[in-house]
Design a protein around this motif. Structure first.
Motif, mmCIF file in Angstrom:
data_model
loop_
_atom_site.group_PDB
_atom_site.id
_atom_site.type_symbol
_atom_site.label_atom_id
_atom_site.label_comp_id
_atom_site.label_asym_id
_atom_site.label_seq_id
_atom_site.Cartn_x
_atom_site.Cartn_y
_atom_site.Cartn_z
ATOM 1 N N ILE A 1 0.846 -1.189 0.000
ATOM 2 C CA ILE A 1 0.000 0.000 0.000
ATOM 3 C C ILE A 1 0.884 1.241 0.000
ATOM 4 O O ILE A 1 1.857 1.326 0.756
ATOM 5 N N TYR A 2 0.505 2.227 -0.831
ATOM 6 C CA TYR A 2 1.262 3.472 -0.910
ATOM 7 C C TYR A 2 0.331 4.663 -0.802
ATOM 8 O O TYR A 2 -0.818 4.611 -1.234
ATOM 9 N N HIS A 3 0.847 5.738 -0.218
ATOM 10 C CA HIS A 3 0.110 6.988 -0.075
ATOM 11 C C HIS A 3 0.852 8.069 -0.858
ATOM 12 O O HIS A 3 2.067 8.211 -0.727
ATOM 13 N N TYR A 4 0.111 8.826 -1.671
ATOM 14 C CA TYR A 4 0.697 9.902 -2.455
ATOM 15 C C TYR A 4 0.955 11.107 -1.553
ATOM 16 O O TYR A 4 0.076 11.555 -0.831
ATOM 17 N N THR A 5 2.165 11.643 -1.608
ATOM 18 C CA THR A 5 2.565 12.734 -0.718
ATOM 19 C C THR A 5 2.393 14.121 -1.332
ATOM 20 O O THR A 5 2.492 15.118 -0.634
ATOM 21 N N ASN A 6 2.201 14.196 -2.646
ATOM 22 C CA ASN A 6 2.120 15.472 -3.365
ATOM 23 C C ASN A 6 3.453 16.219 -3.325
ATOM 24 O O ASN A 6 3.503 17.435 -3.417
ATOM 25 N N TYR A 7 4.527 15.467 -3.142
ATOM 26 C CA TYR A 7 5.874 16.035 -3.119
ATOM 27 C C TYR A 7 6.685 15.332 -4.203
ATOM 28 O O TYR A 7 6.902 14.122 -4.137
ATOM 29 N N ASP A 8 7.126 16.084 -5.202
ATOM 30 C CA ASP A 8 7.813 15.489 -6.353
ATOM 31 C C ASP A 8 9.096 14.753 -5.988
ATOM 32 O O ASP A 8 9.463 13.787 -6.637
ATOM 33 N N GLY A 9 9.784 15.196 -4.939
ATOM 34 C CA GLY A 9 11.030 14.559 -4.553
ATOM 35 C C GLY A 9 10.842 13.139 -4.044
ATOM 36 O O GLY A 9 11.707 12.282 -4.206
ATOM 37 N N PRO B 1 7.320 11.131 -4.073
ATOM 38 C CA PRO B 1 5.864 11.199 -4.196
ATOM 39 C C PRO B 1 5.078 10.083 -3.502
ATOM 40 O O PRO B 1 3.906 10.244 -3.230
ATOM 41 N N TRP B 2 5.689 8.961 -3.198
ATOM 42 C CA TRP B 2 4.963 7.829 -2.617
ATOM 43 C C TRP B 2 5.642 7.330 -1.348
ATOM 44 O O TRP B 2 6.852 7.149 -1.320
ATOM 45 N N ILE B 3 4.837 7.107 -0.292
ATOM 46 C CA ILE B 3 5.360 6.483 0.920
ATOM 47 C C ILE B 3 4.583 5.184 1.156
ATOM 48 O O ILE B 3 3.386 5.112 0.893
ATOM 49 N N ASN B 4 5.291 4.185 1.624
ATOM 50 C CA ASN B 4 4.682 2.891 1.908
ATOM 51 C C ASN B 4 3.922 2.940 3.227
ATOM 52 O O ASN B 4 4.411 3.464 4.212
ATOM 53 N N ILE B 5 2.697 2.410 3.211
ATOM 54 C CA ILE B 5 1.859 2.293 4.407
ATOM 55 C C ILE B 5 1.880 0.830 4.824
ATOM 56 O O ILE B 5 1.690 -0.051 3.988
#
Length: 135
Positions: free
Chosen positions: A7-15, A17-21
């Motif tokens: 599962i991944y959450h979009y961070t809206n940060y281009d550097g 953009p995805w963090i694992n949940i």
């Protein structure tokens, strides 16, 4: 969610953009109001609570679903492994059944922020929930 059920959450940060949940899901539904639900490969149902407790981000919800759809906090729908359709009644605190069975069968389901729900059956027919019966 990727092919390995991560599962991944979009961070809206281009550097980054995805963090694992933490966790693994086979289907996930997310609404514009931030509500997120999922089901795993064992058909267990979960509601995302990571904003309150990042160390344990998923609350187990009574029920057994194969597909989940989320239009808003109060518009959550699911399909069980047999194809039966269920609507969440927003009451899982008592440990009882928080789902109401809706007439019809489905292979997939969708929910809108406006309270609507749609499903498709195994023949490919599309239905919209109108209150008492799919139409």
């Amino acid at each position: 969610m990727n092919a390995a059920s991560a599962i991944y959450h979009y961070t809206n940060y281009d550097g980054s953009p995805w963090i694992n949940i933490p966790g693994g899901l086979s289907d996930i539904g997310a609404a514009a109001d931030g509500t997120v639900w999922g089901v795993n490969s064992s058909n267990r149902v979960y509601r995302y609570t990571g904003d309150q407790d990042p160390s344990d981000p998923w609350a187990d919800v009574n029920g057994s679903l194969k597909r989940i759809a989320v239009g808003s906090r109060t518009n959550v729908w699911g399909v069980d492994p047999a194809g039966s359709i269920y609507r969440y009644i927003n009451n899982d605190a008592s440990g009882g059944n928080p789902w109401v069975k809706i007439p019809g069968t489905a292979t997939d389901i969708a929910a809108g922020a406006d309270g609507t729900a749609w499903h498709i059956n195994s023949a490919g027919d599309i239905f919209r929930y109108t209150g008492d019966q799919p139409s």
